[in-house]
Design a protein around this motif. Sequence first.
Motif, short mmCIF file in Angstrom:
data_model
loop_
_atom_site.label_atom_id
_atom_site.label_comp_id
_atom_site.label_asym_id
_atom_site.label_seq_id
_atom_site.Cartn_x
_atom_site.Cartn_y
_atom_site.Cartn_z
N ARG A 30 56.21 30.33 35.07
CA ARG A 30 55.05 29.65 34.46
C ARG A 30 54.93 29.99 32.97
O ARG A 30 53.92 29.67 32.35
N HIS A 95 48.23 40.79 33.85
CA HIS A 95 48.86 40.24 35.06
C HIS A 95 48.49 41.11 36.26
O HIS A 95 48.33 42.32 36.11
N VAL A 96 48.42 40.47 37.40
CA VAL A 96 48.28 41.24 38.63
C VAL A 96 49.07 40.53 39.72
O VAL A 96 49.08 39.30 39.79
N LEU A 97 49.74 41.34 40.51
CA LEU A 97 50.52 40.78 41.62
C LEU A 97 50.39 41.72 42.81
O LEU A 97 50.72 42.91 42.71
N VAL A 153 43.12 30.52 45.00
CA VAL A 153 42.92 31.87 45.53
C VAL A 153 42.60 32.85 44.41
O VAL A 153 41.67 33.65 44.50
N VAL A 156 39.10 32.40 43.19
CA VAL A 156 38.12 32.86 44.19
C VAL A 156 38.03 34.39 44.16
O VAL A 156 36.93 34.96 44.15
N ALA A 157 39.20 35.05 44.11
CA ALA A 157 39.20 36.52 44.14
C ALA A 157 38.40 37.07 42.95
O ALA A 157 37.65 38.04 43.09
N LYS A 160 34.39 35.90 43.16
CA LYS A 160 33.56 36.69 44.08
C LYS A 160 33.12 38.01 43.46
O LYS A 160 32.19 38.63 43.93
N LEU A 260 37.73 28.92 49.26
CA LEU A 260 38.68 27.81 49.12
C LEU A 260 38.01 26.47 49.44
O LEU A 260 38.53 25.42 49.07
C1 LIG Z 1 45.49 36.86 43.30
C2 LIG Z 1 45.90 38.07 44.13
C3 LIG Z 1 46.16 39.27 43.23
C4 LIG Z 1 44.71 38.40 45.03
O1 LIG Z 1 45.01 39.55 45.79
P1 LIG Z 1 44.86 39.55 47.37
O2 LIG Z 1 45.14 40.90 47.85
O3 LIG Z 1 45.71 38.44 47.90
O4 LIG Z 1 43.37 39.11 47.64
P2 LIG Z 1 42.02 39.92 47.41
O5 LIG Z 1 41.90 41.01 48.40
O6 LIG Z 1 41.92 40.29 45.99
O7 LIG Z 1 41.01 38.74 47.78
C5 LIG Z 1 39.66 38.77 47.38
C6 LIG Z 1 38.98 37.58 48.02
O8 LIG Z 1 39.60 36.36 47.60
C7 LIG Z 1 39.63 35.43 48.71
N1 LIG Z 1 41.02 35.18 49.13
C8 LIG Z 1 42.11 35.86 48.77
N2 LIG Z 1 43.20 35.33 49.34
C9 LIG Z 1 42.78 34.28 50.05
C10 LIG Z 1 43.46 33.31 50.86
N3 LIG Z 1 44.79 33.33 51.02
N4 LIG Z 1 42.72 32.36 51.46
C11 LIG Z 1 41.38 32.34 51.32
N5 LIG Z 1 40.68 33.23 50.55
C12 LIG Z 1 41.38 34.18 49.93
C13 LIG Z 1 38.88 36.08 49.84
O9 LIG Z 1 37.53 35.73 49.69
C14 LIG Z 1 39.10 37.54 49.53
O10 LIG Z 1 38.11 38.37 50.09
P3 LIG Z 1 38.23 38.80 51.65
O11 LIG Z 1 39.66 39.15 51.93
O12 LIG Z 1 37.30 39.95 51.75
O13 LIG Z 1 37.79 37.60 52.42
C15 LIG Z 1 47.14 37.77 45.01
O14 LIG Z 1 46.90 36.66 45.82
C16 LIG Z 1 48.41 37.55 44.20
O15 LIG Z 1 49.12 38.49 43.86
N6 LIG Z 1 48.72 36.26 43.86
C17 LIG Z 1 49.91 35.92 43.08
C18 LIG Z 1 49.78 36.37 41.63
C19 LIG Z 1 48.53 35.85 40.96
O16 LIG Z 1 48.13 34.70 41.13
N7 LIG Z 1 47.87 36.71 40.17
C20 LIG Z 1 46.60 36.37 39.54
C21 LIG Z 1 46.76 35.79 38.19
S1 LIG Z 1 47.01 37.00 36.93
#
Ligand SMILES: CC(C)(COP(=O)(O)OP(=O)(O)OC[C@H]1O[C@@H](n2cnc3c(N)ncnc32)[C@H](O)[C@@H]1OP(=O)(O)O)[C@@H](O)C(=O)NCCC(=O)NCCS
Length: 281
Positions: A30, A95-97, A153, A156-157, A160, A260
């Motif tokens: 990206r 960044h976070v992953l 996602v 949303v994360a 919240k 979502l």
């Molecule tokens: C974005 C990211 C870091 C979130 O981390 P995660 O461990 O998956 O999710 P979190 O524990 O932070 O989620 C927090 C809330 O977001 C929502 N959420 C997260 N993943 C979801 C999913 N797949 N479907 C629905 N809701 C979701 C939920 O409300 C969740 O809270 P809950 O688990 O208590 O219900 C992860 O998905 C990721 O690494 N994605 C790819 C890289 C990226 O997009 N990074 C962010 C941009 S810098």
Amino acid sequence: MRFRLGEVTSSRGPVFEEAYRALEAEFGPRSELERRAVLARWLDEPSPTTHSDGALERSYHLLVAHDEEGRFAGVRDLHVVLDRRAAVAVAYLAHVLVLPPFRRTGLGALFRSTPVDMAQAAVRNAGMDVAAVPLLLAAEMEPPTPGDDASLVRLVAYGKEGFSAISPVVFPYFQPDFRDLGAEGVPSPIPLLAVVRLVGHESAVTLPASLARAFVAYLHAVFSTHVRADHLAALRAQTLGALDASGVADVPLLRLPRSLDDAATAHALTLSRLPLSRPMS
Ligand SMILES: CC(C)(COP(=O)(O)OP(=O)(O)OC[C@H]1O[C@@H](n2cnc3c(N)ncnc32)[C@H](O)[C@@H]1OP(=O)(O)O)[C@@H](O)C(=O)NCCC(=O)NCCS
């Protein structure tokens, strides 16, 4: 699940390689990741933490997480920027992953809370009072793409946890082109949402314009270490020109979706609804 967070302090060695490879696989396609040499330089040649001329103080942090069995679970990088003169701190969440097997286990939340602790430690180490220094958490995020749940996602994360987007109507924001363009290359900036959380003011619906300016100024202080000054100046003119033209003292914040299913909120943030055409270079 329990995780062990470690900070990578050198680009030499397998830990940096593993972290960079993971970031590159996710963000490289990206065009949202700096070159390997840039991250390596931030680690190996850190910016001084104090300046006698009042310049911004920056520190770069690359965090890696492992689970109890030592498996690599995720990576986060951030910059803490402290402006002693203005008494403002910004944690730029770059960044976070979280790797798929470890999602929604608490690591995402840990990666969002640790930067607050790190920025507050920097404020304290500077001999300043945390309660008197506004702390802005700042991130750049893609607008949601219909049909792409991953784009929703991440919003949303953050939504919240009290993050919002600075309204692109008054603050059209672009990530600079991170490639090494040399003298002749034409940059291709990326329109992104400027996502913020002012710690302690999570339910605010506006942000002081001075802090919106800080978003650009402090992120550009980071980018100036690897992006051409004229490319950054053109982007600043576009973003801050719109802010100045709006004349607002407080910029509106747009709510991020909280689930979502929050289709209306997501729709309002899609690129087609935002004044974020690519800037003239
Ligand atoms: C974005 C990211 C870091 C979130 O981390 P995660 O461990 O998956 O999710 P979190 O524990 O932070 O989620 C927090 C809330 O977001 C929502 N959420 C997260 N993943 C979801 C999913 N797949 N479907 C629905 N809701 C979701 C939920 O409300 C969740 O809270 P809950 O688990 O208590 O219900 C992860 O998905 C990721 O690494 N994605 C790819 C890289 C990226 O997009 N990074 C962010 C941009 S810098």
